[in-house]
Design a protein around this motif. Structure first.
Motif, short mmCIF file in Angstrom:
data_model
loop_
_atom_site.label_atom_id
_atom_site.label_comp_id
_atom_site.label_asym_id
_atom_site.label_seq_id
_atom_site.Cartn_x
_atom_site.Cartn_y
_atom_site.Cartn_z
N ILE A 646 42.01 -3.89 24.67
CA ILE A 646 42.85 -4.00 25.86
C ILE A 646 43.72 -5.25 25.80
CG2 ILE A 646 42.80 -4.30 28.37
CD1 ILE A 646 40.18 -2.66 28.33
N SER A 668 43.23 1.38 23.92
CA SER A 668 43.01 0.64 25.17
C SER A 668 42.68 1.57 26.34
CB SER A 668 44.26 -0.20 25.50
OG SER A 668 45.39 0.63 25.66
N THR A 669 43.29 2.77 26.37
CA THR A 669 43.00 3.70 27.46
C THR A 669 41.54 4.13 27.42
OG1 THR A 669 45.28 4.50 27.47
CG2 THR A 669 43.62 5.90 28.52
N ASP A 670 41.08 4.49 26.23
CA ASP A 670 39.67 4.87 26.05
C ASP A 670 38.75 3.71 26.41
OD1 ASP A 670 37.66 5.92 23.19
OD2 ASP A 670 37.47 6.35 25.32
N SER A 672 39.35 1.13 28.48
CA SER A 672 39.35 0.90 29.93
C SER A 672 38.48 1.91 30.65
CB SER A 672 40.78 0.96 30.49
OG SER A 672 41.56 -0.09 29.97
N ALA A 673 38.57 3.17 30.22
CA ALA A 673 37.77 4.22 30.86
C ALA A 673 36.28 3.96 30.64
CB ALA A 673 38.15 5.58 30.30
N ARG A 893 51.35 -4.19 35.15
CA ARG A 893 50.89 -2.80 35.25
C ARG A 893 50.73 -2.15 33.90
NH1 ARG A 893 54.22 -1.16 40.80
NH2 ARG A 893 52.53 -1.86 42.20
N GLU A 894 51.56 -2.52 32.95
CA GLU A 894 51.39 -1.97 31.61
C GLU A 894 50.05 -2.39 31.01
OE1 GLU A 894 56.04 -1.67 30.02
OE2 GLU A 894 54.74 -3.31 29.35
N ASN A 895 49.56 -3.55 31.41
CA ASN A 895 48.32 -4.07 30.86
C ASN A 895 47.14 -3.97 31.83
OD1 ASN A 895 48.97 -5.58 28.08
ND2 ASN A 895 50.72 -5.80 29.46
N SER A 896 47.32 -3.18 32.91
CA SER A 896 46.22 -2.89 33.86
C SER A 896 45.57 -4.15 34.40
CB SER A 896 45.17 -1.99 33.20
OG SER A 896 45.73 -0.80 32.74
#
Length: 981
Positions: A646, A668-670, A672-673, A893-896
């Motif tokens: 991330i 990174s999406t995986d 974060s989830a 927001r791109e980096n949550s």
């Protein structure tokens, strides 16, 4: 709330709250006293006929920020109200209308009429006419209800109770206005419908139902192009302000209008009556039990309460209570299925984990959040304050008929936020604890099943022929099982494993377990004996898979997590994942584990208790510690890998976890989830490790918490950061470990700072700095100095912050720590800005922005951009500031980086206000308020309210509430960086 038609001393006392608050007696205006005294009257009137304790009154008036004089002030307000209600009784009474007990006060049920109550009664009457399709009467009742309003509800009344009631009433008013337009439209009065909608849409432009009705009205007026334009405008507004697309119903309306569908002709619309807002109609009930015997009298009574034969409103709360294994959950699910047609707006189901051994119960906020998400609310829209979340739930359920099944509540307190839902909705609760004290609740206490019912249940489970062959043995077996459905089901499972086993053989096995026989008769212990049989069958099997499943059950008793995955079992057993997965599947087939989503599973509550005892008996302390250590290693290494995917620039303190391969992740999406999904388990395992006596486990538990700091911070879970920090602090003190103590103080300070509790944060941050003088390397000392500068800047102690930041910068450049150099520059910029040296501040921020861009550090670059933007605001150049804040918001927001959003949104709102773009300013500030409340960022809650007040919106009274219930900071400067990890 009390009934609306009481009389007082021959005349009626009336409280009007649907606008400026007034009190009248026989049409004569009375002076109700100061705002808090009027708020006291409303709190008592809203709960008329019920005792309101002093603590609850104080909480309702002041929340957690009650002054030391709150109790004395309360006495004064009550005395003033008594003089108002019964002036003829003097100062000493006795008083009949506002009475006092040892614990609190109660207003007589018929003491006061309120227009709010009349409003709700009119709406209920309107719904009945709506159901009968009597459109004229429906419209008449709605118009009468809306005619009661003269302004903002509870105008000027302070306190969290009044704020929650205000939110609920205002939401009901908006829904009623939509219903009014709907009724006008169905009656063919299209222009009147448009006129009614115009005012509503001006107040609440994002309400999709109002927009849908407006489109239909325009279309029926022959203005198809304008109707389509409304859709496009709404889509743009939703995207701009909420980042979402229009809901299904609004999109469907657009498609029908686009093709001029004949179904849109005058008359009842296929879209009407659309439910308020865009809310899902969930169907979450577990499968209807296939084997259900007995409890018929109770089932009939449950149905009569939940779906009255006369079509009236259901009983508000129905509780099914009793001992473990009595079949509470099965009965509740069965009853819910039989009445599901009575609740067309959905059925929600939630396991509250109230009696789950070793696992913390579901707290009220999590409970409310899950229900709201089940009704279609976006996760990031759920308030972080339980009272606000409860108000939001009531709003979403207003005018609906929804059944909520809450399984395994720990007691009344756990579900108290759900009491008092709008009429037409019902709660069906199961619990081991009594609900006799609950308001408006009917309770059923389940005991043992009758012998005939128990025998019938066995016949259903194992076959009628087998039971009929030996009725005496069947009767004895029901006795040994204590007439408890769960024990009977488990006993039947043993019989079904070998169809040739006679009932007498199973009875003999139960009789041999003398202690088990005693426990079997008591309820809970009966289940333990049955579970022991289940385990023994697996452990003594000739099949390796069965023995592996038994070992998995035993090792799962080491953990105290809500659920688990095969990877966790693999770590516990130190076996490959596929072997663990097969063992878990065998446990599921043996009904010792319950499958969940995405390969997850959980143990039934009683199975979990048995597994915990099994682990204590079968595993040595060393084996238990090693198993837990491997799970700590799995979570620790995976959390660090996830955070690296991330944001690779964030730093974790060094620690050698138990050798364990982290879980594979694709990006990174995986990552974060996984972090969000496993958060409850990681928190539980970290706490479990820190509580162990073994020093290495305690240290690994603390470092697992430290490894989770950044994911928690990015997602705004600051309460969890604080909890983990305090737990780690205890570890450091217990072990005499200065490194753990230093880290714990630092992380605790960061969590406290994000919730606005800067003075507390300062004490802990200074403690870390002091410890770093004697322990830790140069990087650790540099990090602690930088975090100290953050807190000092937040407290407007900029000269001290400047000194700390300069020392941080010196060390960073000396040891070549690029991340430390960037962090020091943002702290320097904030300190210079606070001291009024805008040139030095801009120089620091510009240098930092360049370094962060070169390193690819999005978070630090966002910090630098916001610092530069603040300089422009100080120089009366809001346009340049807004451009930089916009750029920073995109990066955030791109980096949550959810926790950084309140500051950026809030300052964007201020910049837009200064440029005179008031609508844009208002939208940004409303979003600031929502995100800050969700994250528990007290400073930014106050900031948004103050800015909105400048735009003519009335801010909430009193200090903001942070996620952990404390007051937000007042008067401090914002935090200009999120700190070192």
């Amino acid at each position: 709330m009390g009934t609306a038609h009481g009389e007082i001393g021959g005349g009626g006392l009336r409280l009007r709250v649907l606008g400026p608050v007034t009190v009248s007696l026989e049409d004569r205006q009375l002076n109700p006293g100061p705002p808090l005294q009027r708020a006291t009257l409303w709190v008592l009137a809203a709960q008329a006929g019920h005792l309101v304790t002093k603590d609850r009154l104080i909480g309702a008036l002041w929340g957690a920020a009650a002054p030391k004089t709150a109790e004395q002030s309360l006495y004064t307000y009550v005395a003033g109200l008594r003089r108002l209600l019964e002036p003829e009784r003097g100062r000493r009474g006795p008083f009949a209308l506002l009475t006092r007990s040892a614990n609190g006060y109660s207003l007589a049920r018929d003491a006061c009429r309120t227009d709010a109550e009349e409003f709700e009664q009119r709406l209920a009457e309107a719904r009945r006419y709506q159901a009968k399709e009597d459109l004229s009467a429906w419209l008449r009742e709605l118009q009468t209800a809306l005619g009661l309003w003269s302004g903002t509800a509870l105008g000027g009344l302070p306190g969290p109770f009044c704020e929650a009631a205000r939110t609920r009433l205002e939401s009901m008013r908006q829904t009623a206005r939509e219903d009014q337009a709907d009724a006008l439209l169905r009656l063919g009065r299209r222009q009147e419908a448009l006129d009614a909608l115009a005012g509503l849409i001006a107040e609440a432009p994002l309400r999709e139902r109002a927009r849908e009705l407006q489109m239909l009205a325009l279309y029926r007026c022959g203005r198809q192009a304008e109707a389509l334009e409304v859709f496009h405008d709404t889509r743009s507004l939703l995207a701009e302000h909420l980042g979402v697309d229009p809901g299904v119903s609004l999109r469907r309306a657009y498609e029908l209008i686009l093709r001029a569908d004949p179904s849109l002709a005058a008359g009842p619309s296929p879209m009407a009556v659309t439910a308020p807002g865009e809310i899902d109609r969930p169907r979450q009930l577990p499968r209807d039990p296939q084997i259900f015997v007995g409890r018929m009298e109770t089932l009939v009574r449950l149905r009569a309460l939940l779906a009255p034969w006369d079509g009236g409103d259901s009983q508000a709360v129905v509780a099914v209570t009793g001992t473990a294994g009595a079949g509470k959950s099965t009965l509740a699910v069965r009853a819910a299925h039989t009445v599901s047609d009575h609740y067309p707006d959905g059925q929600l189901y939630l396991n509250l984990l109230g009696a789950t051994p070793g696992v913390g119960r579901l707290n009220p906020l999590d409970l409310l959040g899950r229900l709201l998400r089940g009704l279609g609310a976006r996760p990031d829209s759920v308030p972080s304050d339980p009272d606000e979340a409860a108000a939001m739930l009531r709003d979403r359920l207003a005018g609906r008929r929804t059944l909520i099944v809450l399984d395994d509540a720990s007691g009344l307190d756990q579900v108290r936020p759900l009491l008092g839902l709008p009429a037409g909705n019902a709660l069906l609760v199961t619990s081991r604890e009594s609900f006799a004290a609950a308001d408006d609740c009917v309770q059923f206490v389940l005991g043992r099943m009758q012998r005939s019912e128990s025998v019938a249940m066995l016949a259903k489970l194992v076959g009628a022929g087998r039971i009929a062959a030996d009725p005496a043995a069947a009767a004895e077996l029901t006795h040994l099982c204590g007439g408890l459905p769960l024990a009977l089901r488990l006993a039947a499972a043993r019989l079904m494993e070998n169809r040739h086993t006679p009932l007498t053989e199973l009875n003999a096995r139960l009789r041999d377990e003398r202690r088990a026989l005693h426990e079997l008769e008591s309820g809970d212990l009966a289940v333990r004996a049955s579970l022991q049989l289940s385990h023994d069958v697996l452990a003594g099997s000739g099949h390796e898979l069965d023995r592996a499943a038994a070992a998995a059950l035993c090792h799962l008793g080491v953990l105290r997590t809500p659920d688990a995955t095969p990877e966790v079992v693999a770590a516990l057993l130190e076996v490959p994942r596929d072997a663990a997965e097969r063992a878990v599947a065998r446990l599921v087939r043996a009904n010792l584990a319950e499958p969940g989503e995405q390969g997850r599973f959980r143990l039934h509550d009683l199975v979990r208790l048995f597994a915990m005892e099994l682990a204590e008996r079968r595993l040595s302390e060393r084996d238990s510690d090693d198993a837990l250590d491997r799970v700590l290693g799995l979570y620790g290494t995976t959390a660090r890998l996830a955070m690296k995917l991330i944001d690779p620039h964030r730093v974790h303190p060094p620690h050698e976890f138990a050798t364990c391969e982290p879980l594979a992740m694709t990006g990174s999406t995986d990552a974060s989830a996984w972090l969000e999904r496993e958060r409850p388990n990681v928190l539980a395992v970290a706490a479990q490790g820190m509580a162990r006596r073994t020093p290495s486990l305690a240290r690994s538990g603390a470092h697992l918490g430290f490894s989770f700091h950044w994911p928690l911070t990015f997602a705004g879970h600051h309460r969890d950061v604080i909890t983990l920090g305090r737990q780690a602090l205890d570890v450091g003190e217990r072990l005499g470990d200065p490194e753990i103590s230093a880290l714990a103080n630092g992380y605790l300070a960061l969590g406290l700072g994000h919730t606005g509790r800067y003075e507390e944060a300062l004490a802990h941050q200074r403690a870390e700095v002091d410890l770093r003088r004697t322990c830790g390397d140069s990087f650790a000392r540099m990090r602690s100095l930088g975090n100290l500068a953050i807190v000092l800047n937040a407290l407007d102690r900029h000269q001290e912050a400047l000194s700390s930041a300069r020392e941080e910068l010196r060390i960073a450049r000396e040891i070549g720590a690029a991340v430390g150099e960037r962090h020091a520059l943002v702290c320097l910029g904030a300190a210079h800005l606070g001291l009024g040296d805008v040139a030095a501040a801009m120089a620091a921020y510009v240098e930092m922005a360049a370094l962060a861009k070169e390193a690819g550090d999005a978070m630090h670059r966002s910090d630098a951009l916001m610092g530069m933007a603040e300089v422009h605001l100080r120089q009366d150049d809001p346009r340049s500031g807004a451009m930089l804040y916009d750029e920073a918001l995109v990066l955030i927001r791109e980096n949550s980086s959810r926790a950084m959003e309140p500051r950026c949104l809030g300052k964007l709102g201020r910049a837009e206000r200064l440029m005179g773009r008031l609508d844009r300013a208002r939208a940004y500030l409303r979003e600031t308020l929502a995100v800050a409340q969700e994250c528990g960022a007290g400073y930014w809650v106050d900031f948004a309210r103050e800015e909105l007040a400048l735009l003519g919106e009335s801010p909430q009274d009193g200090p903001s509430r942070t996620a952990d219930g404390s007051a937000g900071a007042e008067g401090e400067e914002e935090v200009d960086a999120v700190g070192h990890g």
